[in-house]
Motif scaffolding. Structure first.
Motif, PDB file in Angstrom:
ATOM      1  N   GLN A   1       0.842  -1.187   0.000  1.00  0.00           N
ATOM      2  CA  GLN A   1       0.000   0.000   0.000  1.00  0.00           C
ATOM      3  C   GLN A   1       0.880   1.241   0.000  1.00  0.00           C
ATOM      4  N   VAL A   2       0.526   2.211  -0.840  1.00  0.00           N
ATOM      5  CA  VAL A   2       1.316   3.425  -0.951  1.00  0.00           C
ATOM      6  C   VAL A   2       0.799   4.471   0.032  1.00  0.00           C
ATOM      7  N   ARG A   3       1.713   5.134   0.695  1.00  0.00           N
ATOM      8  CA  ARG A   3       1.358   6.259   1.554  1.00  0.00           C
ATOM      9  C   ARG A   3       2.133   7.472   1.071  1.00  0.00           C
ATOM     10  N   LEU A   4       1.419   8.583   0.885  1.00  0.00           N
ATOM     11  CA  LEU A   4       2.032   9.819   0.410  1.00  0.00           C
ATOM     12  C   LEU A   4       2.128  10.814   1.553  1.00  0.00           C
ATOM     13  N   VAL A   5       3.279  11.447   1.686  1.00  0.00           N
ATOM     14  CA  VAL A   5       3.479  12.436   2.741  1.00  0.00           C
ATOM     15  C   VAL A   5       4.051  13.699   2.119  1.00  0.00           C
ATOM     16  N   GLU A   6       3.280  14.789   2.230  1.00  0.00           N
ATOM     17  CA  GLU A   6       3.740  16.083   1.728  1.00  0.00           C
ATOM     18  C   GLU A   6       4.535  16.807   2.813  1.00  0.00           C
ATOM     19  N   SER A   7       5.453  17.638   2.370  1.00  0.00           N
ATOM     20  CA  SER A   7       6.199  18.485   3.295  1.00  0.00           C
ATOM     21  C   SER A   7       6.667  19.728   2.548  1.00  0.00           C
ATOM     22  N   GLY A   8       7.111  20.711   3.325  1.00  0.00           N
ATOM     23  CA  GLY A   8       7.658  21.929   2.737  1.00  0.00           C
ATOM     24  C   GLY A   8       6.770  23.140   2.839  1.00  0.00           C
ATOM     25  N   GLY A   9       5.529  22.965   3.224  1.00  0.00           N
ATOM     26  CA  GLY A   9       4.635  24.109   3.338  1.00  0.00           C
ATOM     27  C   GLY A   9       4.985  24.976   4.543  1.00  0.00           C
ATOM     28  N   TYR A  95      -2.095  19.365  -1.788  1.00  0.00           N
ATOM     29  CA  TYR A  95      -2.162  17.917  -1.693  1.00  0.00           C
ATOM     30  C   TYR A  95      -1.462  17.282  -2.891  1.00  0.00           C
ATOM     31  N   CYS A  96      -0.737  16.198  -2.655  1.00  0.00           N
ATOM     32  CA  CYS A  96      -0.260  15.422  -3.792  1.00  0.00           C
ATOM     33  C   CYS A  96      -1.144  14.189  -3.939  1.00  0.00           C
ATOM     34  N   ALA A  97      -1.200  13.706  -5.166  1.00  0.00           N
ATOM     35  CA  ALA A  97      -2.068  12.588  -5.486  1.00  0.00           C
ATOM     36  C   ALA A  97      -1.384  11.672  -6.485  1.00  0.00           C
ATOM     37  N   ALA A  98      -1.704  10.393  -6.385  1.00  0.00           N
ATOM     38  CA  ALA A  98      -1.145   9.381  -7.282  1.00  0.00           C
ATOM     39  C   ALA A  98      -2.273   8.569  -7.916  1.00  0.00           C
ATOM     40  N   ARG A  99      -2.075   8.216  -9.163  1.00  0.00           N
ATOM     41  CA  ARG A  99      -3.020   7.340  -9.855  1.00  0.00           C
ATOM     42  C   ARG A  99      -2.390   5.956  -9.900  1.00  0.00           C
ATOM     43  N   ARG A 100      -2.917   5.057  -9.081  1.00  0.00           N
ATOM     44  CA  ARG A 100      -2.256   3.772  -8.897  1.00  0.00           C
ATOM     45  C   ARG A 100      -2.873   2.631  -9.673  1.00  0.00           C
ATOM     46  N   THR A 101      -4.198   2.573  -9.688  1.00  0.00           N
ATOM     47  CA  THR A 101      -4.857   1.301  -9.951  1.00  0.00           C
ATOM     48  C   THR A 101      -5.201   1.036 -11.405  1.00  0.00           C
ATOM     49  N   THR A 111      -5.905  15.689 -15.039  1.00  0.00           N
ATOM     50  CA  THR A 111      -6.113  16.981 -14.388  1.00  0.00           C
ATOM     51  C   THR A 111      -7.367  17.050 -13.537  1.00  0.00           C
ATOM     52  N   ASP A 112      -8.157  15.971 -13.512  1.00  0.00           N
ATOM     53  CA  ASP A 112      -9.315  15.913 -12.618  1.00  0.00           C
ATOM     54  C   ASP A 112      -8.964  15.081 -11.398  1.00  0.00           C
ATOM     55  N   GLU A 113      -9.778  15.214 -10.353  1.00  0.00           N
ATOM     56  CA  GLU A 113      -9.519  14.444  -9.138  1.00  0.00           C
ATOM     57  C   GLU A 113      -9.815  12.963  -9.312  1.00  0.00           C
ATOM     58  N   SER A 114     -10.815  12.639 -10.113  1.00  0.00           N
ATOM     59  CA  SER A 114     -11.325  11.269 -10.131  1.00  0.00           C
ATOM     60  C   SER A 114     -10.305  10.211 -10.542  1.00  0.00           C
ATOM     61  N   PRO A 115      -9.345  10.480 -11.431  1.00  0.00           N
ATOM     62  CA  PRO A 115      -8.383   9.417 -11.754  1.00  0.00           C
ATOM     63  C   PRO A 115      -7.420   9.068 -10.629  1.00  0.00           C
ATOM     64  N   TYR A 116      -7.326   9.932  -9.626  1.00  0.00           N
ATOM     65  CA  TYR A 116      -6.350   9.721  -8.558  1.00  0.00           C
ATOM     66  C   TYR A 116      -6.985   8.977  -7.391  1.00  0.00           C
ATOM     67  N   ASP A 117      -6.290   7.953  -6.911  1.00  0.00           N
ATOM     68  CA  ASP A 117      -6.866   7.128  -5.858  1.00  0.00           C
ATOM     69  C   ASP A 117      -5.997   7.034  -4.622  1.00  0.00           C
ATOM     70  N   CYS A 118      -4.982   7.854  -4.560  1.00  0.00           N
ATOM     71  CA  CYS A 118      -4.139   7.875  -3.361  1.00  0.00           C
ATOM     72  C   CYS A 118      -3.760   9.322  -3.116  1.00  0.00           C
ATOM     73  N   TRP A 119      -4.032   9.803  -1.892  1.00  0.00           N
ATOM     74  CA  TRP A 119      -3.841  11.213  -1.562  1.00  0.00           C
ATOM     75  C   TRP A 119      -3.013  11.356  -0.299  1.00  0.00           C
ATOM     76  N   GLY A 120      -2.225  12.432  -0.264  1.00  0.00           N
ATOM     77  CA  GLY A 120      -1.538  12.771   0.959  1.00  0.00           C
ATOM     78  C   GLY A 120      -2.449  13.555   1.888  1.00  0.00           C
ATOM     79  N   GLN A 121      -1.911  13.914   3.045  1.00  0.00           N
ATOM     80  CA  GLN A 121      -2.716  14.593   4.061  1.00  0.00           C
ATOM     81  C   GLN A 121      -2.759  16.102   3.866  1.00  0.00           C
ATOM     82  N   GLY A 122      -1.885  16.621   3.018  1.00  0.00           N
ATOM     83  CA  GLY A 122      -1.864  18.044   2.726  1.00  0.00           C
ATOM     84  C   GLY A 122      -0.822  18.793   3.529  1.00  0.00           C
ATOM     85  N   THR A 123      -0.361  19.899   2.956  1.00  0.00           N
ATOM     86  CA  THR A 123       0.581  20.780   3.634  1.00  0.00           C
ATOM     87  C   THR A 123       0.154  22.219   3.376  1.00  0.00           C
TER      88      THR A 123
END
Length: 129
Positions: A1-9, A95-101, A111-123
């Motif tokens: 399972q992929v986990r995304l973590v944003e940083s730098g904000g 937020y960063c997002a990944a299209r995995r599946t 460029t739309d949200e719907s193709p992305y199925d993995c999201w970070g928590q935001g910064t």
């Protein structure tokens, strides 16, 4: 399972620069199209920039063209958003997002949200005037 973590904000003055990072754990990002979205208070979440899994193609919202750059370092399993010449209207949670599946061609960007199925928590990025 992929986990995304944003940083730098952080808080930055208008005209300044920031680089956001999106690091993945659990699985490599190298075959996933990625994107950065942002959501300002009281507004919908919108795409800022997107990149194909090969890195060959990118997309930028009109509001950030010429100021922001999205790029990826697959060896580090990280996607970046370099933000220059920042404006107060860039203030938002990013937020960063990944299209995995689903299969994605090497040059496809989404460029739309719907193709992305993995999201970070935001910064949080705050640009002061």
């Amino acid at each position: 399972q992929v986990r995304l973590v944003e940083s730098g904000g952080r808080l930055v003055q208008a005209g300044g620069s920031l680089r956001l990072s999106c690091a993945a754990s659990g699985r490599t990002l190298s075959s996933y199209p990625m994107a950065w979205f942002r959501q300002a208070p009281g507004k919908e979440r919108k795409v800022v920039a997107a990149i194909s899994w090969s890195g060959a193609n990118t997309y930028y919202a009109d509001s950030v063209k010429g100021r922001f750059t999205i790029y990826r370092d697959n060896a580090k399993n990280t996607v970046y958003l370099q933000m220059n010449s920042q404006k107060p209207e860039d203030t938002a949670v990013y937020y960063c997002a990944a299209r995995r599946t689903s299969y994605s061609a090497s040059r496809s960007v989404y460029t739309d949200e719907s193709p992305y199925d993995c999201w970070g928590q935001g910064t949080q990025v705050t640009v002061s005037s």
